[in-house]
Write a protein that holds these residues in place. Sequence first.
Motif, PDB file in Angstrom:
ATOM      1  N   LEU A 184     -16.038  17.082  11.643  1.00  0.00           N
ATOM      2  CA  LEU A 184     -17.028  17.130  10.561  1.00  0.00           C
ATOM      3  C   LEU A 184     -16.883  15.972   9.592  1.00  0.00           C
ATOM      4  N   MET A 185     -15.701  15.352   9.554  1.00  0.00           N
ATOM      5  CA  MET A 185     -15.463  14.251   8.617  1.00  0.00           C
ATOM      6  C   MET A 185     -15.674  12.878   9.249  1.00  0.00           C
ATOM      7  N   THR A 186     -16.046  12.836  10.524  1.00  0.00           N
ATOM      8  CA  THR A 186     -16.309  11.551  11.176  1.00  0.00           C
ATOM      9  C   THR A 186     -17.493  10.882  10.494  1.00  0.00           C
ATOM     10  N   SER A 187     -17.314   9.631  10.081  1.00  0.00           N
ATOM     11  CA  SER A 187     -18.364   8.940   9.325  1.00  0.00           C
ATOM     12  C   SER A 187     -19.535   8.553  10.215  1.00  0.00           C
ATOM     13  N   SER A 188     -20.669   8.282   9.575  1.00  0.00           N
ATOM     14  CA  SER A 188     -21.866   7.867  10.317  1.00  0.00           C
ATOM     15  C   SER A 188     -21.621   6.559  11.052  1.00  0.00           C
ATOM     16  N   GLY A 189     -20.916   5.626  10.394  1.00  0.00           N
ATOM     17  CA  GLY A 189     -20.613   4.346  11.035  1.00  0.00           C
ATOM     18  C   GLY A 189     -19.756   4.515  12.265  1.00  0.00           C
TER      19      GLY A 189
END
Length: 217
Positions: A184-189
Amino acid sequence: MEQEVKSASNPNQEMKQILSEFMVGVVKLEQLEEVGKRLLVSFQRALEFLRRPVINETSKLVQSILKENETRRVKSYVEAGCTNAYDSTLAVSQVNTSLSGLHEHLTKAKSVLGELEFVMSKAEICLQEGTRDLMDISMLGFDENLEQESTYDAAKCGSFMAVIYSMVKQNYIMQERVVSDLGLMTSSGELDSYCLMWSLRPFVSDDVINEAINYIK
């Protein structure tokens, strides 16, 4: 003796059959990668939906639109972060389903890699036996050109398998790292980069794979 010479004079034919079996496994991996790619994109879309920003109510245009449509439904929707419980529940389910599917993909891909390793062990035995038999018939005075041609073809098949296995194994390790980093904390980039790398398959040369396929046709 005649039967032994016949077997020894065509090790390349057996190696081509083994290479053909090997390439079936490679195609399996490519099919799994496509499924994995769709699951990764599904994960990305669902996660981005869950954390999409709320409406910027400081914008004059947005304020005007909300004022012109000041109904209970619109106000409730804005207060809920411009989403509804059903959509959020569906997105959460999609995140979990996609992530579970990606782990299943890794399990299947690892199994196929095991199959490729088994085929390569067969190729190794074939090469060893073929080399020994060719040395025997060479000592008996048979055609050296036949020996060299058979050795070259068989070795070429073995080389294809070694190179391709190295490529697909590295690609699997990359996928394994991508999946292990998803959350859930994986960034969009990061998600954009992971999707791009999965599609590009940076460790795999399609030219080499196509060359191997053409070699056994």
